[in-house]
Scaffold this motif. Structure first.
Motif, short mmCIF file in Angstrom:
data_model
loop_
_atom_site.label_atom_id
_atom_site.label_comp_id
_atom_site.label_asym_id
_atom_site.label_seq_id
_atom_site.Cartn_x
_atom_site.Cartn_y
_atom_site.Cartn_z
N SER A 106 0.84 -1.20 0.00
CA SER A 106 0.00 0.00 0.00
C SER A 106 0.87 1.25 0.00
CB SER A 106 -0.93 0.01 1.22
OG SER A 106 -0.18 -0.02 2.41
N LEU A 107 0.44 2.25 -0.76
CA LEU A 107 1.17 3.51 -0.84
C LEU A 107 0.94 4.29 0.45
CD1 LEU A 107 2.87 5.30 -2.79
CD2 LEU A 107 0.72 6.41 -3.43
N LYS A 108 2.01 4.58 1.17
CA LYS A 108 1.89 5.29 2.45
C LYS A 108 2.09 6.79 2.32
CE LYS A 108 1.24 3.34 5.66
NZ LYS A 108 -0.04 2.84 6.22
N ALA A 109 2.92 7.20 1.37
CA ALA A 109 3.20 8.64 1.23
C ALA A 109 3.89 8.89 -0.10
CB ALA A 109 4.08 9.13 2.37
N GLU A 110 3.86 10.15 -0.51
CA GLU A 110 4.65 10.61 -1.65
C GLU A 110 5.62 11.65 -1.13
OE1 GLU A 110 1.96 11.90 -4.71
OE2 GLU A 110 2.05 9.94 -5.67
N ALA A 111 6.89 11.35 -1.26
CA ALA A 111 7.92 12.27 -0.78
C ALA A 111 8.16 13.36 -1.82
CB ALA A 111 9.22 11.50 -0.51
N HIS A 112 8.07 14.61 -1.38
CA HIS A 112 8.27 15.74 -2.28
C HIS A 112 9.69 16.28 -2.10
CE1 HIS A 112 3.90 16.19 -3.18
NE2 HIS A 112 3.81 15.58 -2.01
N LYS A 113 10.45 16.31 -3.17
CA LYS A 113 11.84 16.74 -3.08
C LYS A 113 11.97 18.20 -2.67
CE LYS A 113 14.64 13.67 -5.90
NZ LYS A 113 15.59 13.60 -7.03
N ASN A 114 10.97 19.01 -2.97
CA ASN A 114 11.07 20.44 -2.68
C ASN A 114 10.48 20.82 -1.32
OD1 ASN A 114 8.41 20.00 -3.37
ND2 ASN A 114 8.19 21.92 -4.47
N ARG A 115 10.08 19.82 -0.54
CA ARG A 115 9.50 20.11 0.77
C ARG A 115 10.43 19.60 1.87
NH1 ARG A 115 3.12 18.40 0.05
NH2 ARG A 115 2.72 19.60 -1.86
N LYS A 116 10.60 20.43 2.89
CA LYS A 116 11.45 20.03 4.00
C LYS A 116 10.63 19.32 5.08
CE LYS A 116 15.00 23.54 3.37
NZ LYS A 116 15.81 24.62 4.00
N VAL A 117 11.31 18.51 5.86
CA VAL A 117 10.67 17.76 6.94
C VAL A 117 11.20 18.29 8.26
CG1 VAL A 117 10.29 15.49 7.93
CG2 VAL A 117 10.52 15.74 5.46
N SER A 118 10.29 18.66 9.16
CA SER A 118 10.69 19.11 10.50
C SER A 118 10.71 17.92 11.45
CB SER A 118 9.71 20.17 11.01
OG SER A 118 9.76 21.32 10.19
N ARG A 119 11.78 17.84 12.21
CA ARG A 119 11.91 16.74 13.15
C ARG A 119 12.87 17.15 14.26
NH1 ARG A 119 15.14 11.98 10.23
NH2 ARG A 119 15.50 11.38 12.39
N PRO A 120 12.89 16.46 15.40
CA PRO A 120 13.82 16.81 16.48
C PRO A 120 15.27 16.62 16.04
CG PRO A 120 12.08 15.36 17.28
CD PRO A 120 11.97 15.37 15.79
N GLU A 121 16.13 17.40 16.64
CA GLU A 121 17.56 17.16 16.47
C GLU A 121 17.98 16.25 17.62
OE1 GLU A 121 21.77 19.59 15.95
OE2 GLU A 121 19.86 20.63 15.77
N TRP A 122 18.53 15.10 17.27
CA TRP A 122 18.77 14.07 18.28
C TRP A 122 20.09 14.28 19.01
CZ3 TRP A 122 14.28 11.98 18.80
CH2 TRP A 122 13.45 11.81 17.70
N LEU A 123 20.12 13.85 20.25
CA LEU A 123 21.34 13.94 21.04
C LEU A 123 22.33 12.89 20.55
CD1 LEU A 123 22.88 15.14 23.44
CD2 LEU A 123 21.72 13.49 24.93
N THR A 124 23.48 13.33 20.09
CA THR A 124 24.51 12.42 19.57
C THR A 124 25.87 12.81 20.14
OG1 THR A 124 24.90 13.82 17.62
CG2 THR A 124 23.27 12.06 17.40
N THR A 125 26.84 11.93 19.92
CA THR A 125 28.20 12.20 20.39
C THR A 125 28.86 13.29 19.56
OG1 THR A 125 29.01 10.46 18.92
CG2 THR A 125 28.56 9.85 21.20
N LYS A 126 29.86 13.88 20.13
CA LYS A 126 30.73 14.81 19.43
C LYS A 126 32.13 14.21 19.38
CE LYS A 126 28.14 18.89 20.88
NZ LYS A 126 28.19 20.20 21.60
N ALA A 127 32.93 14.63 18.44
CA ALA A 127 34.27 14.08 18.29
C ALA A 127 35.05 14.21 19.61
CB ALA A 127 35.02 14.80 17.17
N GLY A 128 35.64 13.10 20.05
CA GLY A 128 36.43 13.09 21.28
C GLY A 128 35.64 12.82 22.54
N GLN A 129 34.31 12.76 22.43
CA GLN A 129 33.47 12.54 23.61
C GLN A 129 33.48 11.08 24.02
OE1 GLN A 129 29.42 13.79 23.08
NE2 GLN A 129 28.72 12.95 25.03
N GLU A 130 33.61 10.85 25.33
CA GLU A 130 33.57 9.48 25.84
C GLU A 130 32.11 9.08 26.09
OE1 GLU A 130 36.51 7.48 28.79
OE2 GLU A 130 34.80 8.15 30.00
N TYR A 131 31.80 7.84 25.74
CA TYR A 131 30.45 7.34 25.95
C TYR A 131 30.50 5.83 26.20
CZ TYR A 131 30.60 5.47 21.17
OH TYR A 131 30.93 4.77 20.04
N GLU A 132 29.38 5.29 26.64
CA GLU A 132 29.27 3.85 26.91
C GLU A 132 28.46 3.22 25.79
OE1 GLU A 132 26.97 1.11 30.16
OE2 GLU A 132 28.15 2.81 30.94
#
Length: 698
Positions: free
Chosen positions: A198-224
């Motif tokens: 089933s067709l769920k959506a049509e993605a439009h190349k000229n339209r932007k998508v708003s979404r959260p900016e996720w918490l990620t590591t930065k270079a040199g950051q220690e993580y588990e």
């Protein structure tokens, strides 16, 4: 005056000493195609019955393609292969034998690809199966009547843009095709749920998508990491973290919290492409972990991973790709899932406290019921003064018995609990549904092509089985082959690169099925797939690409037309070289629509394309497909005669006798009483005026 004078020289000019195009040597403008090599198509429906087919044969055809207008249940106006029973099939079989004619077959014109796309843009298994049934009907007809040969099937798997097609991105002809100037900005790409197509959506190349900016590591950051090991993030590495510095899976990501608010970001197509690449890398990591895991560990990975569709032993990690349109829909689904979870947490925020309060109120109710039951009725009013102390903060100022107040409070809390549990449960379920759907998001093109390859492979196997049946009874002339026809430029399968992909990938699929299910060897499976899956190339359909050709504005119209012709001829040669061409339809147009002019009557470079075929070893059928001449000329057969002229072949009469044969004999034999007007020019009567009926053939 010789009737061979300059005959057919409009296609290739020769000097006076050149005899290459002379009918005496059976050549056809140096292409190597004679009258005997050219066939003609007829459509059952417009051609009403078996005698009408016989009448067409008497014009001198050695190959005739029988096509079917109908689909589903046949009718007189729209017959199907099954509309012709055993008697009619036997009559056609005998008709072909008596006239030494080879038949080929065209499956229902109503088939437009085998991906199963319905009118709403969904990819429906039932639609796919129905089309396969239509092809099987044609295959059986081909066995009974033609004793083999190609069975033409229209492609057109789905609609797609030209500007974004892979073949339009790089190489010699990059960016040479465009539907309209705004196509780049308005391009849309479908995304389906691979569980049901089933067709769920049509993605439009000229339209932007708003979404959260996720918490990620930065270079040199220690993580588990996920295994509990301490690591340091590398440059360019972005690992998802929770707020305590631990790595989390994609579906457990948390939004970045900065300056008192959660950060959101708008993603354009380039950012979505980057996201898609990140997703693909994550899917590869999950697959590699899954392949190394134990059975129990695999189940746990499958439960947590977003990419369960790739967790199979036969999947090569390096071949995993996520497309931007998939990232587009996934972004939207993740936002919806997050919103649902947020409401679920809101509904359930103090649910446990309410549960505990109900427990306490029930205990208090039991106690006060006993007190009220054992208190003298005349003294019970005194209990009202004690309610405030017993159930502090819950009892309003009006004077009531403790049990009445507690019961009312229980009902109020239970109502709030009911709202909370229904709201929270449904929102959690909705979030889970969005999360589950993400696992099955797939580009409509990727899904459709997989379905198409499978369908053509199944049709190829049916053709193989029918061929074996005919061989067993000694009637097989030529293996029955599914011959995919390039159709409209707006549909997948029309571009030469696309028809090559369909043929070669369907052959691979058929070979895979033959090896896995029927125990064929690698060599035998490959040979069978090549024998029973091929392509029909329609010269007019190739020429319709002309309207979308992006010319060089520094060149004039003639020069740009020449560039397009060079593309068409080169692609024809490439298709033959890759051994995908098994059948040819000859017709013409002016590059706009499929008018089916006679070859040479439009602007398609037909002689050059046929020369490319012959130069590369093509030996299959050449079927003229009449169209406009049924209305604008005396008959559809005039398209064939014009094709003879295009290729420089003479027209021969019929009958016997010592007298010189005239045009009247030829036209009478072909069912016409008029002179063949197409010989005007170098054949027009000289000053010694003579009736056409008196002009000698030789």
């Amino acid at each position: 005056m010789s009737m061979d004078r300059e005959y057919g020289h409009h296609a290739h000019q020769h000097d006076q000493n050149d005899t290459q195009s002379s009918p005496a040597n059976n050549s056809t403008n140096d292409v190597g195609v004679g009258i005997k090599d050219l066939g003609m198509s007829i459509a059952m429906g417009p051609v009403r019955d078996i005698p009408a087919v016989g009448a067409k044969l008497r014009a001198g055809m050695k190959t005739m393609e029988i096509g079917f207008v109908g689909r589903g249940k046949g009718s007189g106006q729209s017959p199907t292969p099954e509309y012709f029973g055993k008697a009619q099939r036997r009559a056609l079989e005998e008709l072909g034998k008596a006239n030494e004619v080879n038949f080929t077959t065209h499956a229902s014109f109503g088939i437009t690809g085998l991906a199963g796309m319905d009118q709403r843009g969904n990819f429906n298994k039932a639609v796919k199966e129905e089309s396969l049934h239509e092809i099987k009907r044609a295959i059986e007809f081909a066995g009974d009547v033609a004793h083999g040969g190609p069975v033409v099937v229209h492609t057109g798997e789905f609609s797609r843009s030209l500007i974004g097609a892979g073949w339009n991105q790089e190489g010699e002809f990059a960016s040479k095709f465009r539907m309209h100037e705004k196509e780049q900005d308005r391009e849309t790409l479908g995304v389906v749920d691979m569980r049901d197509g089933s067709l769920k959506a049509e993605a439009h190349k000229n339209r932007k998508v708003s979404r959260p900016e996720w918490l990620t590591t930065k270079a040199g950051q220690e993580y588990e990491d996920l295994d509990g090991k301490k690591r340091v993030a590398k440059e360019g590495e972005a690992v998802y973290l929770d707020y305590w510095g631990k790595q989390v899976l994609r579906n457990l990501r948390v939004p970045l919290y900065k300056n008192g608010e959660f950060v959101t970001k708008q993603y354009g197509w380039d950012e979505l492409r980057e996201q898609a690449n990140e997703m693909a890398e994550e899917a590869r990591e999950d697959l590699n972990r899954w392949k190394k895991a134990s059975a129990d560990e695999k189940k746990e990975i499958e439960k947590k991973s977003t990419w369960t569709r790739f967790l199979r032993e036969d999947v090569d990690a390096e071949q995993i790709k996520i497309r931007p349109e998939e990232a587009y829909l996934i972004a939207g689904l993740e936002t919806q899932a997050g919103n649902a979870r947020g409401w679920a947490y809101n509904y359930s925020s103090n649910f446990q406290e309410q549960v505990e309060m109900v427990r306490k109120l029930r205990k208090a109710l039991d106690m006060h019921q006993k007190i009220e039951e054992t208190t003298n009725p005349e003294e019970r009013w005194k209990l009202q003064r004690q309610v405030g102390d017993l159930v502090g903060g819950l009892v309003p100022g009006d004077a009531k018995m403790p049990t009445e107040i507690i019961k009312r409070q229980l009902e109020e809390i239970k109502g709030r609990m009911k709202t909370a549990q229904e709201g929270a449960a449904s929102q959690f379920a909705q979030a889970e549904e969005y999360t589950e759907t993400i696992k099955y998001v797939q580009s409509a093109e990727t899904y459709a092509l997989q379905e198409a390859y499978d369908s053509y492979a199944q049709a190829g196997i049916s053709a193989m089985r029918q061929s074996k049946k005919m061989e067993d009874i000694g009637k097989l002339k030529k293996p029955i082959a599914i011959a995919m026809e390039n159709l409209w430029p707006e549909q997948y399968g029309s571009h030469p690169d696309e028809i090559m992909d369909l043929v070669l990938s369907s052959r691979q699929k058929m070979a895979s099925i033959l090896k896995e299910k029927y125990n064929f060897s690698e060599k035998e499976a490959k040979a069978k797939s090549e024998a029973h899956i091929t392509a029909t190339i329609d010269t007019g359909h190739i020429n319709m690409w002309r309207k979308y050709w992006v010319g060089d504005h520094h060149k004039n119209i003639e020069e740009n037309d020449k560039d397009f012709n060079q593309w068409a001829v080169k692609k024809m040669g490439e298709m033959v070289n890759r051994k995908v061409v098994g059948h040819i339809h000859l017709d013409d147009n002016f590059g706009y629509n499929d008018e089916h002019l006679a070859p040479g009557e439009g602007n398609a470079p037909i002689t050059e394309m046929i020369k490319a075929l012959k130069d590369n070893g093509y030996k299959g059928e050449l079927i003229v497909e009449p169209g406009a001449d049924f209305t604008t000329d005396l008959s559809g057969f005039h398209s064939v005669m014009k094709t003879w002229k295009l290729f420089g072949s003479s027209v021969y009469g019929a009958g016997s006798g010592v007298r010189g044969r005239g045009w009247g004999d030829v036209t009478g034999y072909m069912g016409m009483t008029q002179p063949p007007y197409f010989v005007f020019g170098s054949y027009s009567p000289s000053e010694d005026w003579t009736l056409w009926s008196g002009v000698q053939l030789e």
